[in-house]
Motif scaffolding. Sequence first.
Motif, mmCIF file in Angstrom:
data_model
loop_
_atom_site.group_PDB
_atom_site.id
_atom_site.type_symbol
_atom_site.label_atom_id
_atom_site.label_comp_id
_atom_site.label_asym_id
_atom_site.label_seq_id
_atom_site.Cartn_x
_atom_site.Cartn_y
_atom_site.Cartn_z
ATOM 1 N N ILE A 1 24.679 28.284 2.033
ATOM 2 C CA ILE A 1 25.261 28.944 0.718
ATOM 3 C C ILE A 1 24.216 28.950 -0.193
ATOM 4 C CG2 ILE A 1 26.864 28.883 -0.790
ATOM 5 C CD1 ILE A 1 28.122 30.215 1.736
ATOM 6 N N PHE A 2 23.702 27.526 -0.403
ATOM 7 C CA PHE A 2 22.749 27.473 -1.656
ATOM 8 C C PHE A 2 21.311 28.403 -1.204
ATOM 9 C CE2 PHE A 2 25.065 23.522 -2.733
ATOM 10 C CZ PHE A 2 25.201 23.563 -4.202
ATOM 11 N N TYR A 3 21.095 28.558 0.028
ATOM 12 C CA TYR A 3 20.007 29.197 0.492
ATOM 13 C C TYR A 3 20.146 30.411 0.025
ATOM 14 C CZ TYR A 3 17.233 32.203 3.405
ATOM 15 O OH TYR A 3 16.581 33.304 4.090
ATOM 16 N N MET A 4 21.224 31.105 0.448
ATOM 17 C CA MET A 4 21.595 32.448 0.115
ATOM 18 C C MET A 4 21.467 32.888 -1.246
ATOM 19 S SD MET A 4 22.125 34.114 3.209
ATOM 20 C CE MET A 4 23.055 35.511 3.043
ATOM 21 N N ALA A 5 22.132 32.041 -2.313
ATOM 22 C CA ALA A 5 22.020 32.166 -3.529
ATOM 23 C C ALA A 5 20.634 32.000 -3.905
ATOM 24 C CB ALA A 5 22.825 31.277 -4.185
ATOM 25 N N ALA A 6 19.732 31.278 -3.472
ATOM 26 C CA ALA A 6 18.623 31.353 -4.001
ATOM 27 C C ALA A 6 17.656 32.371 -3.545
ATOM 28 C CB ALA A 6 17.789 30.052 -3.574
ATOM 29 N N ARG A 7 18.036 32.804 -2.215
ATOM 30 C CA ARG A 7 17.119 34.068 -1.513
ATOM 31 C C ARG A 7 17.321 35.351 -2.256
ATOM 32 N NH1 ARG A 7 15.019 37.834 -0.250
ATOM 33 N NH2 ARG A 7 14.460 38.399 1.921
ATOM 34 N N ASP B 1 19.644 47.479 -0.264
ATOM 35 C CA ASP B 1 20.840 46.905 0.485
ATOM 36 C C ASP B 1 21.252 45.678 0.358
ATOM 37 O OD1 ASP B 1 21.384 49.588 1.497
ATOM 38 O OD2 ASP B 1 20.027 49.396 3.296
ATOM 39 N N THR B 2 20.697 44.979 -0.777
ATOM 40 C CA THR B 2 21.111 43.484 -0.955
ATOM 41 C C THR B 2 21.731 43.478 -2.539
ATOM 42 O OG1 THR B 2 19.027 42.950 -2.182
ATOM 43 C CG2 THR B 2 19.196 42.863 0.325
ATOM 44 N N THR B 3 22.780 42.429 -2.706
ATOM 45 C CA THR B 3 22.912 42.214 -4.031
ATOM 46 C C THR B 3 22.552 40.898 -4.508
ATOM 47 O OG1 THR B 3 25.141 41.494 -2.947
ATOM 48 C CG2 THR B 3 24.947 43.711 -3.627
ATOM 49 N N ASP B 4 22.916 40.606 -5.945
ATOM 50 C CA ASP B 4 22.386 39.433 -6.429
ATOM 51 C C ASP B 4 23.848 38.324 -6.137
ATOM 52 O OD1 ASP B 4 21.735 37.181 -7.899
ATOM 53 O OD2 ASP B 4 22.053 38.152 -9.854
ATOM 54 N N LEU B 5 23.611 37.342 -5.339
ATOM 55 C CA LEU B 5 24.382 36.399 -4.752
ATOM 56 C C LEU B 5 24.266 34.980 -5.643
ATOM 57 C CD1 LEU B 5 23.842 36.488 -0.924
ATOM 58 C CD2 LEU B 5 25.336 38.045 -2.390
ATOM 59 N N THR C 1 30.488 36.338 -5.980
ATOM 60 C CA THR C 1 30.265 34.829 -6.613
ATOM 61 C C THR C 1 31.057 34.048 -5.363
ATOM 62 O OG1 THR C 1 31.866 35.229 -8.232
ATOM 63 C CG2 THR C 1 29.553 35.138 -8.892
ATOM 64 N N MET C 2 30.235 33.112 -4.608
ATOM 65 C CA MET C 2 30.731 32.409 -3.599
ATOM 66 C C MET C 2 31.206 31.020 -4.084
ATOM 67 S SD MET C 2 32.007 32.596 -0.492
ATOM 68 C CE MET C 2 31.470 31.289 0.644
ATOM 69 N N GLY C 3 32.133 30.139 -3.374
ATOM 70 C CA GLY C 3 32.317 28.940 -3.731
ATOM 71 C C GLY C 3 32.824 27.913 -2.567
ATOM 72 N N LEU C 4 33.188 26.936 -3.108
ATOM 73 C CA LEU C 4 33.609 26.361 -4.336
ATOM 74 C C LEU C 4 32.124 25.521 -4.905
ATOM 75 C CD1 LEU C 4 36.016 26.696 -6.300
ATOM 76 C CD2 LEU C 4 36.748 24.543 -5.410
ATOM 77 N N LEU C 5 31.516 25.591 -6.028
ATOM 78 C CA LEU C 5 30.467 25.169 -6.505
ATOM 79 C C LEU C 5 30.557 23.519 -6.301
ATOM 80 C CD1 LEU C 5 27.445 25.127 -7.322
ATOM 81 C CD2 LEU C 5 28.098 25.565 -9.432
ATOM 82 N N SER C 6 31.553 23.042 -6.960
ATOM 83 C CA SER C 6 32.095 21.586 -7.110
ATOM 84 C C SER C 6 32.124 21.074 -5.867
ATOM 85 C CB SER C 6 33.055 21.310 -8.025
ATOM 86 O OG SER C 6 34.267 22.170 -7.325
ATOM 87 N N ASP C 7 32.684 21.654 -4.626
ATOM 88 C CA ASP C 7 32.808 20.981 -3.343
ATOM 89 C C ASP C 7 31.520 21.154 -2.587
ATOM 90 O OD1 ASP C 7 35.615 21.166 -4.044
ATOM 91 O OD2 ASP C 7 36.055 21.487 -1.899
#
Length: 227
Positions: free
Chosen positions: A183-189, A196-200, A212-218
């Motif tokens: 998940i962290f990789y996808m947000a950075a990538r 055909d991509t969006t800002d994740l 926006t995905m989650g849950l960041l704290s978890d």
Amino acid sequence: MVSNSCDASTYYSSLSSDDLDGTNTGVALQATLQALLESTHANVIPYTSTATDCWNALEVLDKDPASETDVILIYKLTPEPFSTQGVSSGWNREHVWPKSYGVGYDGPDTSDLHSLRAADWSVNSCRSNRYYAECDAEAAGGGDCTSPAHAEAADGTQKQSFSGELGRFAPPPSVRGDLARSIFYMAARYDGGETDTTDLSITDCPCLSTNTMGLLSDLLQVRSEWV
């Protein structure tokens, strides 16, 4: 992603000392990492093709070390024959970052192998597009917690629905670190700069309409368990 070297120091050699020592953080560091990841993502494997595609890749990446013909299913943690791919009684391709949270059906993010895993068909349907998080008995509008999340899911999995949204899904504890890293990789990538991509991004308030995905704290909680 393709790199000329598997050595981490070589791969990250283009980063400045400020990037590596923690001086640069937040948006600045993410932009640097995004540029590096995009520049080395030269080989985009098609999601489905008559030639080599994601099915073939997962047979290698999720291969059962004890078998030449099986994959290990991510939420079930049991082997499954290659031959049952795409069959409702077998396995399919799980998007760790769900398509409805911004990955969609086209572009390099759809077939990015950092965000695809072999998964039991029924357990994958159970997860649906729930974001990753443990059940929260105190959450407003939260339903009962089901554990395991599905009759065929591994011990330690959880599922919780919420009024107005699909809710939470907790993977097996032994793979939570791997999935958090994905998940962290996808947000950075992905910042939406490619066709055909969006800002994740990741948040404690997941939202389908803002990708926006989650849950960041978890996800941060299991980060310390990475090896």
